[in-house]
Design a protein around this motif. Structure first.
Motif, PDB file in Angstrom:
ATOM      1  N   GLU A 192       0.837  -1.199   0.000  1.00 29.94           N
ATOM      2  CA  GLU A 192       0.000   0.000   0.000  1.00 29.94           C
ATOM      3  C   GLU A 192       0.877   1.256   0.000  1.00 29.94           C
ATOM      4  O   GLU A 192       1.953   1.278   0.602  1.00 29.94           O
ATOM      5  N   VAL A 193       0.387   2.274  -0.686  1.00 26.25           N
ATOM      6  CA  VAL A 193       1.135   3.517  -0.766  1.00 26.25           C
ATOM      7  C   VAL A 193       0.904   4.314   0.523  1.00 26.25           C
ATOM      8  O   VAL A 193      -0.235   4.522   0.930  1.00 26.25           O
ATOM      9  N   LEU A 194       1.983   4.742   1.165  1.00 24.26           N
ATOM     10  CA  LEU A 194       1.858   5.556   2.382  1.00 24.26           C
ATOM     11  C   LEU A 194       1.986   7.035   2.062  1.00 24.26           C
ATOM     12  O   LEU A 194       1.310   7.868   2.642  1.00 24.26           O
ATOM     13  N   LEU A 195       2.895   7.332   1.161  1.00 24.45           N
ATOM     14  CA  LEU A 195       3.072   8.744   0.794  1.00 24.45           C
ATOM     15  C   LEU A 195       3.770   8.899  -0.546  1.00 24.45           C
ATOM     16  O   LEU A 195       4.388   7.952  -1.047  1.00 24.45           O
ATOM     17  N   ARG A 196       3.635  10.076  -1.115  1.00 21.06           N
ATOM     18  CA  ARG A 196       4.360  10.445  -2.334  1.00 21.06           C
ATOM     19  C   ARG A 196       5.318  11.561  -1.939  1.00 21.06           C
ATOM     20  O   ARG A 196       4.992  12.412  -1.123  1.00 21.06           O
ATOM     21  N   PHE A 197       6.528  11.538  -2.495  1.00 20.98           N
ATOM     22  CA  PHE A 197       7.470  12.596  -2.148  1.00 20.98           C
ATOM     23  C   PHE A 197       8.106  13.180  -3.415  1.00 20.98           C
ATOM     24  O   PHE A 197       8.112  12.544  -4.467  1.00 20.98           O
TER      25      PHE A 197
ATOM     26  N   TYR B 194       6.782  15.803   1.264  1.00 25.78           N
ATOM     27  CA  TYR B 194       5.886  14.681   0.992  1.00 25.78           C
ATOM     28  C   TYR B 194       4.420  14.986   1.271  1.00 25.78           C
ATOM     29  O   TYR B 194       4.093  15.932   1.984  1.00 25.78           O
ATOM     30  N   THR B 195       3.553  14.185   0.693  1.00 23.44           N
ATOM     31  CA  THR B 195       2.122  14.234   0.963  1.00 23.44           C
ATOM     32  C   THR B 195       1.669  12.825   1.315  1.00 23.44           C
ATOM     33  O   THR B 195       1.951  11.879   0.571  1.00 23.44           O
ATOM     34  N   SER B 196       0.958  12.698   2.428  1.00 24.11           N
ATOM     35  CA  SER B 196       0.433  11.380   2.808  1.00 24.11           C
ATOM     36  C   SER B 196      -0.597  10.924   1.796  1.00 24.11           C
ATOM     37  O   SER B 196      -1.359  11.728   1.262  1.00 24.11           O
ATOM     38  N   VAL B 197      -0.628   9.638   1.565  1.00 25.30           N
ATOM     39  CA  VAL B 197      -1.660   9.075   0.702  1.00 25.30           C
ATOM     40  C   VAL B 197      -2.489   8.136   1.570  1.00 25.30           C
ATOM     41  O   VAL B 197      -1.941   7.240   2.208  1.00 25.30           O
TER      42      VAL B 197
ATOM     43  N   SER C  21      10.852  12.435  -8.030  1.00 25.99           N
ATOM     44  CA  SER C  21       9.733  12.159  -7.131  1.00 25.99           C
ATOM     45  C   SER C  21       9.664  10.659  -6.917  1.00 25.99           C
ATOM     46  O   SER C  21      10.375   9.906  -7.584  1.00 25.99           O
ATOM     47  N   GLY C  22       8.820  10.250  -6.006  1.00 22.26           N
ATOM     48  CA  GLY C  22       8.739   8.812  -5.743  1.00 22.26           C
ATOM     49  C   GLY C  22       7.627   8.456  -4.789  1.00 22.26           C
ATOM     50  O   GLY C  22       6.833   9.302  -4.375  1.00 22.26           O
ATOM     51  N   THR C  23       7.585   7.183  -4.437  1.00 23.58           N
ATOM     52  CA  THR C  23       6.498   6.621  -3.647  1.00 23.58           C
ATOM     53  C   THR C  23       7.063   5.821  -2.494  1.00 23.58           C
ATOM     54  O   THR C  23       8.006   5.061  -2.670  1.00 23.58           O
ATOM     55  N   ARG C  24       6.476   5.990  -1.335  1.00 26.84           N
ATOM     56  CA  ARG C  24       6.829   5.139  -0.198  1.00 26.84           C
ATOM     57  C   ARG C  24       5.699   4.133   0.012  1.00 26.84           C
ATOM     58  O   ARG C  24       4.542   4.511   0.101  1.00 26.84           O
ATOM     59  N   ARG C  25       6.077   2.868   0.057  1.00 26.43           N
ATOM     60  CA  ARG C  25       5.079   1.801   0.206  1.00 26.43           C
ATOM     61  C   ARG C  25       5.316   0.992   1.459  1.00 26.43           C
ATOM     62  O   ARG C  25       6.435   0.824   1.904  1.00 26.43           O
ATOM     63  N   ARG C  26       4.207   0.451   1.957  1.00 26.56           N
ATOM     64  CA  ARG C  26       4.288  -0.518   3.057  1.00 26.56           C
ATOM     65  C   ARG C  26       3.981  -1.878   2.451  1.00 26.56           C
ATOM     66  O   ARG C  26       2.990  -2.038   1.752  1.00 26.56           O
TER      67      ARG C  26
END
Ligand code: SF4
Ligand code: SF4
Ligand code: SF4
Ligand code: SF4
Ligand code: SF4
Lengths: 251, 342
Positions: free
Chosen positions: B65-70, B76-79, B261-266
């Protein structure tokens, strides 16, 4: 940001991995934003003296290739092995029988003694020079390839799975091939492909090579549980992991 | 709201209505097994399922799941990903496991991603009609549940007793036609179903009271069972991946192609995987197969009971089938330890 100077080289292989790059379509344009191809026989005619990033596809099967590879290594800051042929010898390794003359006669018939066909036992790229990163699979995974390039361009360390394919099978809720009374190599094979073979009804034949610490002995033990033999296991490992298959003794 | 009764055909009509109004996720056939998937027609619903391959936790905390975009420039912005959903046909042991997740993720400092998703999920539980061959929920007190859901469905002969426990459940029931008051006979039969579940969901028998397990494990750290059973362990993590009571995750960042830019996932992680306990610098503090294999049982039957008062296992039996090596069965392990202890 300065683009990475990239080169791609092929040795003994079907060039299927390079084809994966050419076939990336828009992905290829994204890639060209961060790398600049300076040598790539399949796509451009230029040659270069040095590279930030050298991709090597295929296995090493002739003495002159060893020299060529060492030369590439000297000019490259980072060297990445591309696909099963390069990473562990892949299908090419099948030929590494004790009698190489017999192999030559079988493949080349009357021409077997021609000097340019003097084939030597197959080596993986890492057996000849130091390899910094690997993109596994046959063919290699495009997703993993672009991921690794992005990491290298951003100077971060790529994280690739060290666990077996079973993890991805379970996440996809694929019913295990052992339940269909088949031997599947997913239990010892490195994940990262998202387990397409079992999902399509086919046991995993191990194209991504083994995990770091494969429990091959465990695999032998469970053959009994499923009414199989070590020979069944070994015959499946031959295709992509023949070295380990030959170490796997017993019935 | 007092319990109601619904005929089979009225149930099908109700499910059809639910599908029209909301995303409904329910157990359906998958090869010889069952899996939760979005329901597109009432006919595909399999309330007679024995157990699903993955538990419904895949909707509460998706495998990735996506936690945030940076971005490099703007932080960053939480998703917060969520979608209103009805989890339909959830077995009692899985309801119990969701309650455990609520305990981990909603108390103290709530996890906003879990919390938002959890709030948009309505749970329609279903008492078990067919027990899976490995289940031992009755040994752990999770063969039936009396809270943790919005609606409970129990099959009594040709009809269903249906009971709502929450306003969200009432709202779902309001969409049903031909709801009748549950008559005393049907309610009596429901009691019988609950009583029978204590026998049916006991396909394997744990030979002690679960409360005794922490002390049992306390004395068993050097027991030969760990080395012996883990010899064939593939470190494949299947026993954990299919477990409704496991919630370990890893967090990874991935850059977009432009590297700006990028994505942080759990992502789901599993303590049986060889890299699970690798820390910065490369040290692995559970390097050996045996240590990882052992850890799972300690976490489930000692550390969690001591910390939260409940076991990290609800007795669904999924791990038993998922383990190719046939070594993951918790009942076998605890019973082996008991033999030595007596
Ligand atoms: S790894 Fe497979 S696809 Fe890639 S070059 Fe070798 S044989 Fe071809
Ligand atoms: S099908 Fe193969 S890869 Fe998938 S879970 Fe079974 S053994 Fe593992
Ligand atoms: S499932 Fe096995 S054979 Fe298929 S792509 Fe993955 S590693 Fe290769
Ligand atoms: S440990 Fe096994 S039986 Fe217990 S909840 Fe997890 S999967 Fe089910
Ligand atoms: S116990 Fe079984 S399922 Fe769990 S990691 Fe080991 S082999 Fe895989």
């Amino acid at each position: 940001m300065k683009k990475l100077r990239m080169a791609i080289f092929d040795f003994a292989c079907c060039e299927g991995c390079q084809l994966q790059i050419v076939n990336m379509e828009e992905g290829l344009l994204d890639l060209l934003d961060i790398v600049e191809p300076v040598e790539w026989r399949e796509a451009i005619s230029d040659q270069s003296e040095e590279y930030d990033l050298a991709f090597v596809e295929g296995s090493i099967t002739r003495e002159e290739d060893e020299q060529r590879l060492k030369d590439i290594r000297q000019r490259a800051r980072i060297l990445v092995a591309l696909g099963a042929c390069a990473v562990n010898g892949g299908v090419n390794r099948l030929k590494n029988a004790p009698d190489m003359d017999e192999v030559r006669r079988c493949v080349y018939g009357n021409s077997a003694t021609m000097p340019h066909l003097a084939t030597a036992p197959t080596k993986a790229v890492g057996e000849v020079v130091k390899v910094d990163f690997e993109v596994r699979g046959c063919p290699m995974s495009r997703r993993e390839f672009t991921y690794i390039v992005r990491c290298l361009a951003a100077a971060t360390t790529p994280v690739v799975p060290t666990y077996p394919v079973c993890v991805e099978c379970k996440l996809r809720e694929t019913v295990c091939r052992y339940e269909f009374n088949e031997v599947c190599l997913g239990v010892v094979t490195r994940a990262g492909c998202n387990a397409p073979c079992p999902a399509g009804g086919q046991w995993c034949y191990g194209c991504r090579g083994l995990v770091d610490d494969p429990n091959v002995n465990g695999a032998k033990d469970i053959m009994d549980k499923y009414g199989k033999t070590v020979a069944d296991l070994r015959s499946r490992m031959e295709l992509f992991n023949s070295v380990e298959a030959r170490q796997c003794q017993g019935q | 709201m007092p319990a109601k009764k619904l005929s089979q055909s009225a149930l099908a009509l109700w499910v059809r209505k639910l599908i029209e109004t909301r995303r409904v996720v329910a157990p359906q056939a998958k090869a010889e097994h069952f899996a939760y998937a979005p329901l597109s027609q009432a006919e595909d619903l399999r309330l007679d399922h024995d157990v699903t391959i993955l538990p419904p936790r895949k909707y509460l905390m998706p495998p990735s799941e996506v936690l945030l975009r940076f971005t490099r420039k703007d932080g960053y912005t939480s998703v917060i990903e969520h979608e209103p959903m009805i989890l339909f046909g959830v077995h009692p042991y899985d309801v119990a496991a969701i309650a455990q997740a609520d305990r981990y993720f909603l108390h103290d400092r709530p996890d906003i991603h879990y919390q938002t998703r959890r709030r948009s999920i309505t749970i329609v539980a279903s008492d078990v009609q067919n027990a899976s061959e490995d289940v031992f929920a009755a040994c752990l007190g999770t063969a039936t549940v009396h809270d943790g859901f919005d609606v409970l469905l129990t099959r009594v002969g040709d009809a269903y007793v249906i009971e709502s426990r929450t306003p969200a459940g009432d709202a779902l029931l309001a969409l049903a036609q031909d709801l009748q008051e549950a008559d005393p006979v049907s309610l009596g039969r429901r009691e019988q179903v609950w009583e029978d579940a204590q026998k049916l969901l006991r396909r394997q028998v744990l030979k002690c009271n679960p409360q005794e397990l922490p002390a049992l494990l306390d004395a068993a750290r050097e027991h030969p069972v760990w080395e012996k059973r883990s010899q064939t362990c593939f470190s494949c993590g299947s026993c954990v991946t299919v477990c409704p009571s496991c919630f370990c995750f890893d967090v990874e960042d991935e850059l977009d192609p432009d590297l700006q830019s990028g994505t942080r996932r759990r992502q789901w992680d599993a303590c049986l995987l060889s890299g699970f306990a690798v820390v910065a610098g490369g040290h692995n503090f559970r390097k050996r197969r045996e240590e990882r294999y052992r850890h799972r049982f300690y976490r489930k039957a000692k550390y969690l009971p001591e910390r939260f008062g409940f076991m990290g296992c609800v007795g669904c039996g999924r791990c038993v089938k998922a383990c190719t090596a046939g070594i993951a069965n918790p009942v076998e392990v605890y019973n082996t330890l008991l033999e030595g202890a007596s």
